[in-house]
Motif scaffolding. Structure first.
Motif, mmCIF file in Angstrom:
data_model
loop_
_atom_site.group_PDB
_atom_site.id
_atom_site.type_symbol
_atom_site.label_atom_id
_atom_site.label_comp_id
_atom_site.label_asym_id
_atom_site.label_seq_id
_atom_site.Cartn_x
_atom_site.Cartn_y
_atom_site.Cartn_z
ATOM 1 N N ILE A 99 13.170 7.867 29.066
ATOM 2 C CA ILE A 99 11.866 7.233 29.196
ATOM 3 C C ILE A 99 10.788 8.311 29.282
ATOM 4 C CG2 ILE A 99 10.410 5.759 30.620
ATOM 5 C CD1 ILE A 99 13.009 4.496 31.642
ATOM 6 N N SER A 100 9.862 8.270 28.377
ATOM 7 C CA SER A 100 8.788 9.242 28.369
ATOM 8 C C SER A 100 7.775 8.905 29.454
ATOM 9 C CB SER A 100 8.094 9.231 27.004
ATOM 10 O OG SER A 100 6.959 10.049 27.040
ATOM 11 N N ARG A 101 7.351 9.890 30.180
ATOM 12 C CA ARG A 101 6.323 9.677 31.193
ATOM 13 C C ARG A 101 4.959 10.082 30.663
ATOM 14 N NH1 ARG A 101 8.099 9.336 36.802
ATOM 15 N NH2 ARG A 101 10.334 9.243 36.784
ATOM 16 N N ILE A 130 7.513 -2.940 37.108
ATOM 17 C CA ILE A 130 7.699 -3.234 35.685
ATOM 18 C C ILE A 130 8.988 -4.029 35.499
ATOM 19 C CG2 ILE A 130 8.071 -2.230 33.408
ATOM 20 C CD1 ILE A 130 6.389 0.181 34.408
ATOM 21 N N ASP A 131 10.058 -3.621 36.172
ATOM 22 C CA ASP A 131 11.330 -4.326 36.055
ATOM 23 C C ASP A 131 11.248 -5.741 36.622
ATOM 24 O OD1 ASP A 131 12.749 -2.389 34.710
ATOM 25 O OD2 ASP A 131 13.558 -1.482 36.520
ATOM 26 N N LEU A 149 14.289 -0.129 28.918
ATOM 27 C CA LEU A 149 12.917 0.366 28.980
ATOM 28 C C LEU A 149 12.802 1.594 28.092
ATOM 29 C CD1 LEU A 149 10.135 -0.022 30.304
ATOM 30 C CD2 LEU A 149 10.914 1.480 32.144
ATOM 31 N N LEU A 150 11.946 1.506 27.068
ATOM 32 C CA LEU A 150 11.761 2.630 26.146
ATOM 33 C C LEU A 150 10.716 3.605 26.645
ATOM 34 C CD1 LEU A 150 11.779 0.947 22.619
ATOM 35 C CD2 LEU A 150 13.625 2.147 23.780
ATOM 36 N N THR A 151 9.580 3.070 27.081
ATOM 37 C CA THR A 151 8.501 3.929 27.553
ATOM 38 C C THR A 151 7.671 3.167 28.572
ATOM 39 O OG1 THR A 151 6.694 5.390 26.878
ATOM 40 C CG2 THR A 151 6.877 3.299 25.722
ATOM 41 N N ALA A 152 7.076 3.902 29.477
ATOM 42 C CA ALA A 152 6.244 3.271 30.504
ATOM 43 C C ALA A 152 5.195 4.246 30.990
ATOM 44 C CB ALA A 152 7.102 2.809 31.676
ATOM 45 N N GLU A 171 13.042 -2.658 24.789
ATOM 46 C CA GLU A 171 13.753 -2.975 23.563
ATOM 47 C C GLU A 171 14.970 -3.802 23.960
ATOM 48 O OE1 GLU A 171 14.886 -0.238 19.953
ATOM 49 O OE2 GLU A 171 16.367 0.012 21.560
ATOM 50 N N PHE A 172 15.308 -4.804 23.135
ATOM 51 C CA PHE A 172 16.505 -5.588 23.409
ATOM 52 C C PHE A 172 17.201 -5.919 22.095
ATOM 53 C CE2 PHE A 172 13.198 -8.695 22.750
ATOM 54 C CZ PHE A 172 13.810 -9.747 22.080
ATOM 55 N N ASN A 173 18.480 -6.246 22.215
ATOM 56 C CA ASN A 173 19.297 -6.571 21.050
ATOM 57 C C ASN A 173 19.442 -8.075 20.899
ATOM 58 O OD1 ASN A 173 19.984 -3.855 20.364
ATOM 59 N ND2 ASN A 173 21.307 -3.851 22.159
ATOM 60 N N SER A 174 19.473 -8.504 19.671
ATOM 61 C CA SER A 174 19.696 -9.895 19.313
ATOM 62 C C SER A 174 20.654 -9.913 18.140
ATOM 63 C CB SER A 174 18.354 -10.537 18.915
ATOM 64 O OG SER A 174 18.550 -11.773 18.284
#
Length: 136
Positions: A30-32, A46-47, A100-103, A111-114
């Motif tokens: 996760i980029s800060r 956020i979560d 969580l990709l970035t915050a 991002e989530f999978n379907s």
């Protein structure tokens, strides 16, 4: 002259790379880094917003959904709420795979999978201090 340019260019690339990796969280990917510099954010808030989204979709609660959408997104998507109802439980189940990709202090991307592929959900911090869905 050509050697000096190569040395300067290599130095700049090394400095840019070190700068990029210094802004990364060593515990995850996760980029800060945000457009406005280093912002502090509370991952728990956020979560909890993401968990609320999962619950809202699982319950097919369009009233609660309207409350967590940013005003612009609500204006664009409200007309599709009836069409969305049958798909809400599947979205909730898929959203459990979120990562969580970035915050930053005011923006987060999950991002989530379907079965149809990977998707993202973008959150922003509203003027009321609550996290809202900006795009899904």
């Amino acid at each position: 002259m050509k050697i000096a340019i190569n040395i300067i260019l290599t130095f700049c690339l090394v400095v840019a790379g070190l700068s990029y990796f210094r802004n990364m969280d060593p515990e995850s990917t996760i980029s800060r880094y945000s457009l406005f510099g280093k912002d502090k954010y509370k991952i728990i808030k956020i979560d909890s917003a993401a968990s609320a989204v999962e619950t809202i979709f699982a319950k097919k609660d369009t009233v609660a959904l309207a409350k967590i959408l940013s005003p612009t997104t609500l204006e664009k998507r409200r007309q599709y709420f009836i069409d969305l109802l049958p798909y809400m439980p599947a979205f909730a189940a898929d959203f459990k795979t979120r990562k969580l990709l970035t915050a930053s202090a005011g923006f987060a991307v999950y991002e989530f999978n379907s079965h149809k592929g990977k998707f993202t959900v973008e959150f922003c911090l509203g003027s009321n201090g609550q996290w809202m869905i900006m795009n899904f």
